[in-house]
Design a protein around this motif. Sequence first.
Motif, PDB file in Angstrom:
ATOM      1  N   MET A   1       1.065  -0.876   0.022  1.00  0.00           N
ATOM      2  CA  MET A   1      -0.145   0.279  -0.061  1.00  0.00           C
ATOM      3  C   MET A   1       0.988   1.074  -0.191  1.00  0.00           C
ATOM      4  O   MET A   1       1.803   1.130   0.946  1.00  0.00           O
ATOM      5  CB  MET A   1      -0.971  -0.036   1.305  1.00  0.00           C
ATOM      6  N   LYS A   2       1.033   1.940  -0.940  1.00  0.00           N
ATOM      7  CA  LYS A   2       1.354   3.311  -1.208  1.00  0.00           C
ATOM      8  C   LYS A   2       0.724   4.295  -1.310  1.00  0.00           C
ATOM      9  O   LYS A   2       1.034   5.779  -0.906  1.00  0.00           O
ATOM     10  CB  LYS A   2       2.491   3.044  -2.277  1.00  0.00           C
ATOM     11  N   THR A   3       0.019   4.384  -2.215  1.00  0.00           N
ATOM     12  CA  THR A   3      -1.133   5.863  -1.774  1.00  0.00           C
ATOM     13  C   THR A   3      -2.250   6.002  -1.001  1.00  0.00           C
ATOM     14  O   THR A   3      -3.486   4.742  -1.404  1.00  0.00           O
ATOM     15  CB  THR A   3      -1.438   5.904  -4.155  1.00  0.00           C
ATOM     16  N   PHE A   4      -2.594   7.167  -1.133  1.00  0.00           N
ATOM     17  CA  PHE A   4      -4.383   7.476  -1.124  1.00  0.00           C
ATOM     18  C   PHE A   4      -5.156   6.163  -1.883  1.00  0.00           C
ATOM     19  O   PHE A   4      -6.237   6.150  -0.930  1.00  0.00           O
ATOM     20  CB  PHE A   4      -4.985   8.848  -1.359  1.00  0.00           C
ATOM     21  N   TYR A   5      -5.127   6.275  -3.096  1.00  0.00           N
ATOM     22  CA  TYR A   5      -6.087   5.328  -4.168  1.00  0.00           C
ATOM     23  C   TYR A   5      -6.004   3.993  -2.841  1.00  0.00           C
ATOM     24  O   TYR A   5      -6.831   2.995  -3.013  1.00  0.00           O
ATOM     25  CB  TYR A   5      -5.867   5.625  -5.582  1.00  0.00           C
ATOM     26  N   ASP A   6      -4.474   3.389  -2.435  1.00  0.00           N
ATOM     27  CA  ASP A   6      -4.686   2.170  -2.370  1.00  0.00           C
ATOM     28  C   ASP A   6      -5.871   1.795  -0.892  1.00  0.00           C
ATOM     29  O   ASP A   6      -6.512   0.922  -0.708  1.00  0.00           O
ATOM     30  CB  ASP A   6      -3.437   1.475  -1.865  1.00  0.00           C
ATOM     31  N   VAL A   7      -5.454   3.055   0.158  1.00  0.00           N
ATOM     32  CA  VAL A   7      -6.141   3.272   0.967  1.00  0.00           C
ATOM     33  C   VAL A   7      -8.332   2.466   0.681  1.00  0.00           C
ATOM     34  O   VAL A   7      -8.533   2.075   1.278  1.00  0.00           O
ATOM     35  CB  VAL A   7      -5.803   4.368   2.363  1.00  0.00           C
ATOM     36  N   GLN A   8      -8.466   3.875  -0.639  1.00  0.00           N
ATOM     37  CA  GLN A   8      -9.423   3.710  -0.715  1.00  0.00           C
ATOM     38  C   GLN A   8     -10.235   2.276  -1.085  1.00  0.00           C
ATOM     39  O   GLN A   8     -10.871   1.544  -0.509  1.00  0.00           O
ATOM     40  CB  GLN A   8      -9.973   4.634  -2.023  1.00  0.00           C
ATOM     41  N   GLN A   9      -8.776   1.668  -1.718  1.00  0.00           N
ATOM     42  CA  GLN A   9      -9.293   0.809  -2.153  1.00  0.00           C
ATOM     43  C   GLN A   9      -9.840  -0.848  -0.805  1.00  0.00           C
ATOM     44  O   GLN A   9     -10.216  -2.027  -0.872  1.00  0.00           O
ATOM     45  CB  GLN A   9      -8.268  -0.356  -2.943  1.00  0.00           C
ATOM     46  N   LEU A  10      -8.374  -0.798  -0.520  1.00  0.00           N
ATOM     47  CA  LEU A  10      -8.432  -1.319   1.116  1.00  0.00           C
ATOM     48  C   LEU A  10      -9.727  -1.000   1.823  1.00  0.00           C
ATOM     49  O   LEU A  10     -10.855  -2.303   2.410  1.00  0.00           O
ATOM     50  CB  LEU A  10      -7.856  -1.319   2.105  1.00  0.00           C
ATOM     51  N   LEU A  11     -10.513  -0.090   2.528  1.00  0.00           N
ATOM     52  CA  LEU A  11     -11.992  -0.247   2.705  1.00  0.00           C
ATOM     53  C   LEU A  11     -12.887  -0.228   1.771  1.00  0.00           C
ATOM     54  O   LEU A  11     -13.727  -0.781   2.511  1.00  0.00           O
ATOM     55  CB  LEU A  11     -12.033   1.568   2.876  1.00  0.00           C
ATOM     56  N   LYS A  12     -12.567   0.109   0.648  1.00  0.00           N
ATOM     57  CA  LYS A  12     -13.413  -0.772  -0.135  1.00  0.00           C
ATOM     58  C   LYS A  12     -14.074  -2.304   0.388  1.00  0.00           C
ATOM     59  O   LYS A  12     -14.996  -3.092   0.066  1.00  0.00           O
ATOM     60  CB  LYS A  12     -13.369  -0.677  -1.839  1.00  0.00           C
ATOM     61  N   THR A  13     -13.024  -3.228   0.209  1.00  0.00           N
ATOM     62  CA  THR A  13     -12.833  -4.553   0.616  1.00  0.00           C
ATOM     63  C   THR A  13     -14.250  -4.659   2.056  1.00  0.00           C
ATOM     64  O   THR A  13     -13.926  -6.341   1.743  1.00  0.00           O
ATOM     65  CB  THR A  13     -11.680  -4.812   0.275  1.00  0.00           C
ATOM     66  N   PHE A  14     -13.592  -3.516   2.518  1.00  0.00           N
ATOM     67  CA  PHE A  14     -15.299  -4.004   3.360  1.00  0.00           C
ATOM     68  C   PHE A  14     -16.030  -3.951   3.183  1.00  0.00           C
ATOM     69  O   PHE A  14     -17.136  -3.055   4.267  1.00  0.00           O
ATOM     70  CB  PHE A  14     -13.852  -3.074   4.999  1.00  0.00           C
ATOM     71  N   GLY A  15     -16.698  -3.343   2.147  1.00  0.00           N
ATOM     72  CA  GLY A  15     -17.859  -2.107   2.221  1.00  0.00           C
ATOM     73  C   GLY A  15     -17.291  -0.762   2.525  1.00  0.00           C
ATOM     74  O   GLY A  15     -19.262  -0.034   2.744  1.00  0.00           O
ATOM     75  N   ILE A  16     -16.521  -0.551   2.767  1.00  0.00           N
ATOM     76  CA  ILE A  16     -16.799   1.569   3.843  1.00  0.00           C
ATOM     77  C   ILE A  16     -16.505   1.997   2.511  1.00  0.00           C
ATOM     78  O   ILE A  16     -15.231   1.934   1.662  1.00  0.00           O
ATOM     79  CB  ILE A  16     -15.931   1.287   4.354  1.00  0.00           C
ATOM     80  N   PHE A  17     -17.399   2.958   2.106  1.00  0.00           N
ATOM     81  CA  PHE A  17     -17.185   3.992   1.089  1.00  0.00           C
ATOM     82  C   PHE A  17     -17.471   5.597   1.922  1.00  0.00           C
ATOM     83  O   PHE A  17     -18.195   5.245   2.011  1.00  0.00           O
ATOM     84  CB  PHE A  17     -18.251   3.965  -0.536  1.00  0.00           C
ATOM     85  N   VAL A  18     -16.719   5.928   1.424  1.00  0.00           N
ATOM     86  CA  VAL A  18     -16.287   7.202   2.071  1.00  0.00           C
ATOM     87  C   VAL A  18     -16.120   8.319   1.388  1.00  0.00           C
ATOM     88  O   VAL A  18     -15.747   8.818   0.669  1.00  0.00           O
ATOM     89  CB  VAL A  18     -15.325   7.511   3.245  1.00  0.00           C
ATOM     90  N   TYR A  19     -17.697   9.142   1.591  1.00  0.00           N
ATOM     91  CA  TYR A  19     -17.848  10.745   0.437  1.00  0.00           C
ATOM     92  C   TYR A  19     -18.815  11.581   0.697  1.00  0.00           C
ATOM     93  O   TYR A  19     -20.054  11.053   1.265  1.00  0.00           O
ATOM     94  CB  TYR A  19     -17.377  10.276  -0.742  1.00  0.00           C
ATOM     95  N   VAL A  20     -18.729  12.523   1.920  1.00  0.00           N
ATOM     96  CA  VAL A  20     -19.439  13.053   2.044  1.00  0.00           C
ATOM     97  C   VAL A  20     -18.956  14.746   1.925  1.00  0.00           C
ATOM     98  O   VAL A  20     -20.178  15.578   2.218  1.00  0.00           O
ATOM     99  CB  VAL A  20     -19.391  13.321   3.908  1.00  0.00           C
ATOM    100  N   GLY A  21     -18.355  15.091   0.965  1.00  0.00           N
ATOM    101  CA  GLY A  21     -18.289  16.319   0.048  1.00  0.00           C
ATOM    102  C   GLY A  21     -17.016  17.254   0.331  1.00  0.00           C
ATOM    103  O   GLY A  21     -16.205  18.025  -0.595  1.00  0.00           O
ATOM    104  N   ASP A  22     -16.873  17.018   1.373  1.00  0.00           N
ATOM    105  CA  ASP A  22     -15.702  17.727   2.193  1.00  0.00           C
ATOM    106  C   ASP A  22     -14.502  16.992   2.007  1.00  0.00           C
ATOM    107  O   ASP A  22     -14.834  16.314   3.228  1.00  0.00           O
ATOM    108  CB  ASP A  22     -16.019  18.275   3.636  1.00  0.00           C
ATOM    109  N   ARG A  23     -13.058  17.106   1.737  1.00  0.00           N
ATOM    110  CA  ARG A  23     -12.024  16.112   1.549  1.00  0.00           C
ATOM    111  C   ARG A  23     -11.333  16.038   3.008  1.00  0.00           C
ATOM    112  O   ARG A  23     -11.529  14.877   3.223  1.00  0.00           O
ATOM    113  CB  ARG A  23     -11.459  16.845   0.555  1.00  0.00           C
ATOM    114  N   ILE A  24     -11.687  16.930   3.764  1.00  0.00           N
ATOM    115  CA  ILE A  24     -10.983  16.651   5.199  1.00  0.00           C
ATOM    116  C   ILE A  24     -11.709  16.053   6.642  1.00  0.00           C
ATOM    117  O   ILE A  24     -11.330  15.211   6.699  1.00  0.00           O
ATOM    118  CB  ILE A  24     -10.247  18.131   5.677  1.00  0.00           C
ATOM    119  N   ALA A  25     -13.140  16.164   5.698  1.00  0.00           N
ATOM    120  CA  ALA A  25     -13.966  15.758   6.792  1.00  0.00           C
ATOM    121  C   ALA A  25     -13.556  13.557   6.032  1.00  0.00           C
ATOM    122  O   ALA A  25     -13.483  13.292   7.273  1.00  0.00           O
ATOM    123  CB  ALA A  25     -15.124  16.224   6.686  1.00  0.00           C
ATOM    124  N   ASP A  26     -13.492  13.682   4.938  1.00  0.00           N
ATOM    125  CA  ASP A  26     -13.800  12.263   4.374  1.00  0.00           C
ATOM    126  C   ASP A  26     -12.171  11.709   4.869  1.00  0.00           C
ATOM    127  O   ASP A  26     -12.121  10.377   5.242  1.00  0.00           O
ATOM    128  CB  ASP A  26     -13.393  12.596   2.389  1.00  0.00           C
TER     129      ASP A  26
END
Length: 67
Positions: A1-26
């Motif tokens: 795991m090296k990038t932010f995209y990799d972290v998003q993909q890791l969370l996705k494997t657990f069914g976790i999708f984060v998007y509230v519109g504010d990048r810092i809050a995300d």
Amino acid sequence: MKTFYDVQQLLKTFGIFVYVGDRIADLEIMEDELRELYSSQLLDVKDYQMAILIVRRERQLLKDKKG
């Protein structure tokens, strides 16, 4: 795991999708989710540490860009 995209993909494997519109809050929510996965023993320590570092680095980059 090296990038932010990799972290998003890791969370996705657990069914976790984060998007509230504010990048810092995300990023804060992602950090909370990672902490919860680790405390539930669903992530090993290496993946947890790397993911947290990547999320915190991304948050710092955004704060530096804004400020």
